[in-house]
Design an enzyme around this catalytic site. Sequence first.
Site, short mmCIF file in Angstrom:
data_model
loop_
_atom_site.label_atom_id
_atom_site.label_comp_id
_atom_site.label_asym_id
_atom_site.label_seq_id
_atom_site.Cartn_x
_atom_site.Cartn_y
_atom_site.Cartn_z
N GLY A 49 0.77 -1.24 0.00
CA GLY A 49 0.00 0.00 0.00
C GLY A 49 0.80 1.29 0.00
O GLY A 49 0.31 2.32 -0.44
N GLU A 103 4.02 3.82 6.42
CA GLU A 103 2.76 3.08 6.23
C GLU A 103 1.80 3.94 5.42
O GLU A 103 1.76 5.17 5.58
CB GLU A 103 2.13 2.77 7.59
CG GLU A 103 2.45 1.40 8.13
CD GLU A 103 1.68 0.27 7.43
OE1 GLU A 103 1.32 0.40 6.24
OE2 GLU A 103 1.44 -0.75 8.09
N ASP A 104 1.00 3.31 4.57
CA ASP A 104 -0.06 4.03 3.88
C ASP A 104 -1.12 4.46 4.89
O ASP A 104 -1.58 5.58 4.89
CB ASP A 104 -0.69 3.15 2.78
CG ASP A 104 -1.01 1.74 3.23
OD1 ASP A 104 -0.70 1.37 4.38
OD2 ASP A 104 -1.59 0.98 2.44
N ASP A 107 -4.42 1.39 11.02
CA ASP A 107 -5.80 1.04 11.38
C ASP A 107 -5.75 0.46 12.80
O ASP A 107 -5.69 1.21 13.76
CB ASP A 107 -6.25 0.03 10.29
CG ASP A 107 -7.69 -0.42 10.38
OD1 ASP A 107 -8.57 0.34 10.00
OD2 ASP A 107 -7.93 -1.55 10.81
N PHE A 156 -13.71 2.26 5.55
CA PHE A 156 -12.80 1.65 4.57
C PHE A 156 -12.58 2.58 3.38
O PHE A 156 -13.53 3.10 2.79
CB PHE A 156 -13.37 0.32 4.09
CG PHE A 156 -12.40 -0.44 3.24
CD1 PHE A 156 -11.30 -1.07 3.80
CD2 PHE A 156 -12.57 -0.51 1.86
CE1 PHE A 156 -10.39 -1.76 3.02
CE2 PHE A 156 -11.66 -1.20 1.06
CZ PHE A 156 -10.58 -1.83 1.65
N ASP A 163 -5.90 -0.60 -1.64
CA ASP A 163 -6.69 -1.45 -2.54
C ASP A 163 -7.96 -1.99 -1.89
O ASP A 163 -8.09 -2.04 -0.66
CB ASP A 163 -5.87 -2.66 -2.98
CG ASP A 163 -5.67 -3.64 -1.84
OD1 ASP A 163 -5.20 -3.22 -0.76
OD2 ASP A 163 -6.01 -4.83 -1.99
P1 5GP Z 1 -3.38 -2.43 10.72
O1 5GP Z 1 -2.39 -3.54 10.91
O2 5GP Z 1 -2.95 -1.11 11.32
O3 5GP Z 1 -4.76 -2.83 11.19
O4 5GP Z 1 -3.59 -2.21 9.19
C1 5GP Z 1 -2.54 -1.91 8.44
C2 5GP Z 1 -2.75 -2.21 6.99
O5 5GP Z 1 -4.08 -2.60 6.66
C3 5GP Z 1 -2.49 -0.96 6.19
O6 5GP Z 1 -1.13 -0.82 5.90
C4 5GP Z 1 -3.32 -1.20 4.96
O7 5GP Z 1 -2.57 -1.93 4.03
C5 5GP Z 1 -4.48 -2.00 5.45
N1 5GP Z 1 -5.65 -1.11 5.70
C6 5GP Z 1 -6.07 -0.58 6.87
N2 5GP Z 1 -7.15 0.20 6.72
C7 5GP Z 1 -7.44 0.18 5.40
C8 5GP Z 1 -8.46 0.82 4.60
O8 5GP Z 1 -9.35 1.57 5.04
N3 5GP Z 1 -8.40 0.54 3.26
C9 5GP Z 1 -7.46 -0.26 2.70
N4 5GP Z 1 -7.52 -0.44 1.38
N5 5GP Z 1 -6.49 -0.86 3.42
C10 5GP Z 1 -6.48 -0.64 4.75
MG MG Z 2 -0.09 -1.11 4.41
#
Ligand code: 5GP
Ligand code: MG
Length: 181
Positions: A49, A103-104, A107, A156, A163
């Site tokens: 991402g 990080e993109d 979450d 989301f 993606d």
């Molecule tokens: P985490 O481990 O913090 O829950 O999530 C990290 C990864 O989940 C991010 O780097 C991303 O790739 C994906 N992610 C989290 N939220 C979103 C979202 O709203 N949309 C998309 N497409 N990917 C997300």
């Molecule tokens: Mg990511």
Amino acid sequence: MPQTVTLGDKSFRLYISEEQILAAIKQIADKINQDFHGKCPLIVPVLNGSFMFASDLMKQLTCQCQITFIKASSYKGTESTGQLTALIGINEDISGRDVIILEDIIDTGHTLAKIIPSIRDLKPASVRVATLLFKPKALKTDITIDYTGIEIPNEFIVGYGLDYDGLGRNLKEIYQVIELV
Ligand code: 5GP
Ligand code: MG
């Protein structure tokens, strides 16, 4: 720019313009340029991402810097599983380096909560985290974010590298899912 896009079985509405994204990245870059003046940080984007964020951020850095990518995935469809399904690690010697993980979006924070200790094990001088997007209400882990672009609600999104089942990464803007009621 389109106001709505359809990817697979979901529709998304325009949420953050390209201009807003680039302005947020410029602010992050300005801070990194201040903090790392005269240093040479190693930029470590988390694939897939973060590739667009990494590219646009690098172009705004005025300090010397290097880049190496890691790969992690914890998402299935529109939800974080909390399980890291793949991780391509760092192959080079990063001991004594100043690392900035990109990080993109953050979450739950589970991805970073796993990546940060594995990077610390490689004995860098410092580890910082920069994220383009942050969902404060979704955070479930105790991680420190040093540079944040844009805070968003717990919904989301796709586009600008992010993606939905592999689609939408090519969009210049960020789109929010339209929940059908
Ligand atoms: P985490 O481990 O913090 O829950 O999530 C990290 C990864 O989940 C991010 O780097 C991303 O790739 C994906 N992610 C989290 N939220 C979103 C979202 O709203 N949309 C998309 N497409 N990917 C997300
Ligand atoms: Mg990511």
